[in-house]
Design a protein around this motif. Structure first.
Motif, short mmCIF file in Angstrom:
data_model
loop_
_atom_site.label_atom_id
_atom_site.label_comp_id
_atom_site.label_asym_id
_atom_site.label_seq_id
_atom_site.Cartn_x
_atom_site.Cartn_y
_atom_site.Cartn_z
N ARG A 35 -6.27 -15.42 3.81
CA ARG A 35 -6.61 -14.62 2.64
C ARG A 35 -5.45 -13.65 2.40
N VAL A 36 -4.55 -14.05 1.53
CA VAL A 36 -3.33 -13.30 1.26
C VAL A 36 -3.65 -11.86 0.84
N SER A 37 -4.75 -11.67 0.15
CA SER A 37 -5.13 -10.32 -0.29
C SER A 37 -5.36 -9.37 0.88
N GLU A 38 -5.58 -9.90 2.07
CA GLU A 38 -5.74 -9.06 3.25
C GLU A 38 -4.45 -8.29 3.58
N ALA A 39 -3.34 -8.68 2.98
CA ALA A 39 -2.11 -7.90 3.13
C ALA A 39 -2.31 -6.48 2.61
N LEU A 40 -3.24 -6.33 1.67
CA LEU A 40 -3.51 -5.01 1.10
C LEU A 40 -4.24 -4.08 2.06
N THR A 41 -4.67 -4.60 3.18
CA THR A 41 -5.38 -3.76 4.15
C THR A 41 -4.46 -2.72 4.79
N VAL A 42 -3.18 -2.75 4.48
CA VAL A 42 -2.27 -1.69 4.94
C VAL A 42 -2.34 -0.46 4.02
N LEU A 43 -2.98 -0.59 2.87
CA LEU A 43 -2.99 0.51 1.91
C LEU A 43 -3.73 1.77 2.37
N PRO A 44 -4.71 1.68 3.28
CA PRO A 44 -5.29 2.94 3.78
C PRO A 44 -4.27 3.85 4.47
N TYR A 45 -3.15 3.31 4.89
CA TYR A 45 -2.06 4.12 5.45
C TYR A 45 -1.55 5.12 4.41
N PHE A 46 -1.63 4.75 3.13
CA PHE A 46 -1.10 5.57 2.05
C PHE A 46 -2.15 6.41 1.34
N THR A 47 -3.36 5.88 1.23
CA THR A 47 -4.40 6.58 0.48
C THR A 47 -5.79 6.20 0.98
N MET A 142 3.99 -2.71 3.52
CA MET A 142 3.86 -1.31 3.92
C MET A 142 5.24 -0.65 4.03
N LYS A 143 6.18 -1.33 4.65
CA LYS A 143 7.53 -0.78 4.80
C LYS A 143 8.18 -0.58 3.43
N THR A 144 7.96 -1.50 2.52
CA THR A 144 8.53 -1.39 1.17
C THR A 144 7.87 -0.25 0.40
N LEU A 145 6.53 -0.19 0.44
CA LEU A 145 5.82 0.87 -0.28
C LEU A 145 6.14 2.25 0.25
N GLU A 146 6.48 2.33 1.51
CA GLU A 146 6.81 3.63 2.11
C GLU A 146 7.98 4.29 1.39
N LYS A 147 8.91 3.49 0.88
CA LYS A 147 10.07 4.02 0.16
C LYS A 147 9.67 4.67 -1.17
N TYR A 148 8.52 4.21 -1.72
CA TYR A 148 8.10 4.65 -3.06
C TYR A 148 6.76 5.37 -3.04
N LYS A 149 6.27 5.76 -1.87
CA LYS A 149 4.91 6.27 -1.76
C LYS A 149 4.64 7.50 -2.63
N GLU A 150 5.61 8.36 -2.79
CA GLU A 150 5.39 9.55 -3.63
C GLU A 150 5.19 9.15 -5.08
N ASN A 151 5.94 8.16 -5.54
CA ASN A 151 5.81 7.72 -6.93
C ASN A 151 4.53 6.94 -7.17
#
Length: 154
Positions: A35-47, A142-151
């Motif tokens: 389930r590729v969408s499970e990649a989104l389970t890293v998003l609680p790290y950000f919000t 997650m590593k990619t989003l970390e660069k843009y997390k403020e935006n």
């Protein structure tokens, strides 16, 4: 304003999770799945908005999946529990781990019940699919989003 932002983030995450799962339905459901969408389970790290977002997205995806109430209820609760534990992870490398373990166990039981697959094999296949989605796709995300997390999440 903060409440609106939280609701919008949760709704977007739910919509994205459900959409990815449904579009990739042939590999999102069944005895062997990634389930590729499970990649989104890293998003609680950000919000923390990702917790209800993932839960609602999973409910919608599981309604579409046709595996019945057992998957809608327990599969979605597995995602909720994994999202909470990912949020509480104290090291970045551990954020994708709860969905691998929780879904491996709970979805393994569900697949064992629904398809009479030997329990160990069901847990193994789900865990492998989760490793692919959560660490193979989610961790780089997650590593990619970390660069843009403020935006994005700021």
């Amino acid at each position: 304003m903060k409440k609106n932002k939280y609701l919008v983030q949760a709704a977007l995450i739910a919509a994205i999770y459900a959409t990815i799962t449904i579009i990739l339905a042939p590999i999102s459901y069944g005895e062997i799945q990634v389930r590729v969408s499970e990649a989104l389970t890293v998003l609680p790290y950000f919000t923390p908005a990702a917790i209800p977002g993932l839960f609602v997205g999973c409910i919608i995806a599981n309604i579409y999946g046709g595996q019945g109430m057992i998957d809608i209820v327990f599969g979605s609760l597995a995602t909720l529990l994994a999202a909470i534990l990912s949020y509480k992870a104290n090291k970045k490398i551990l954020v994708p781990l709860p969905p691998v373990i929780i879904n491996g166990i709970i979805i393994g039981f569900i697949l064992n019940y629904l398809y009479s697959i030997p329990l160990f094999m069901a847990m193994l296949w789900v865990s492998i699919g989760q490793l692919i989605a959560c660490y193979g796709i989610g961790y780089p995300l997650m590593k990619t989003l970390e660069k843009y997390k403020e935006n994005i999440f700021g």
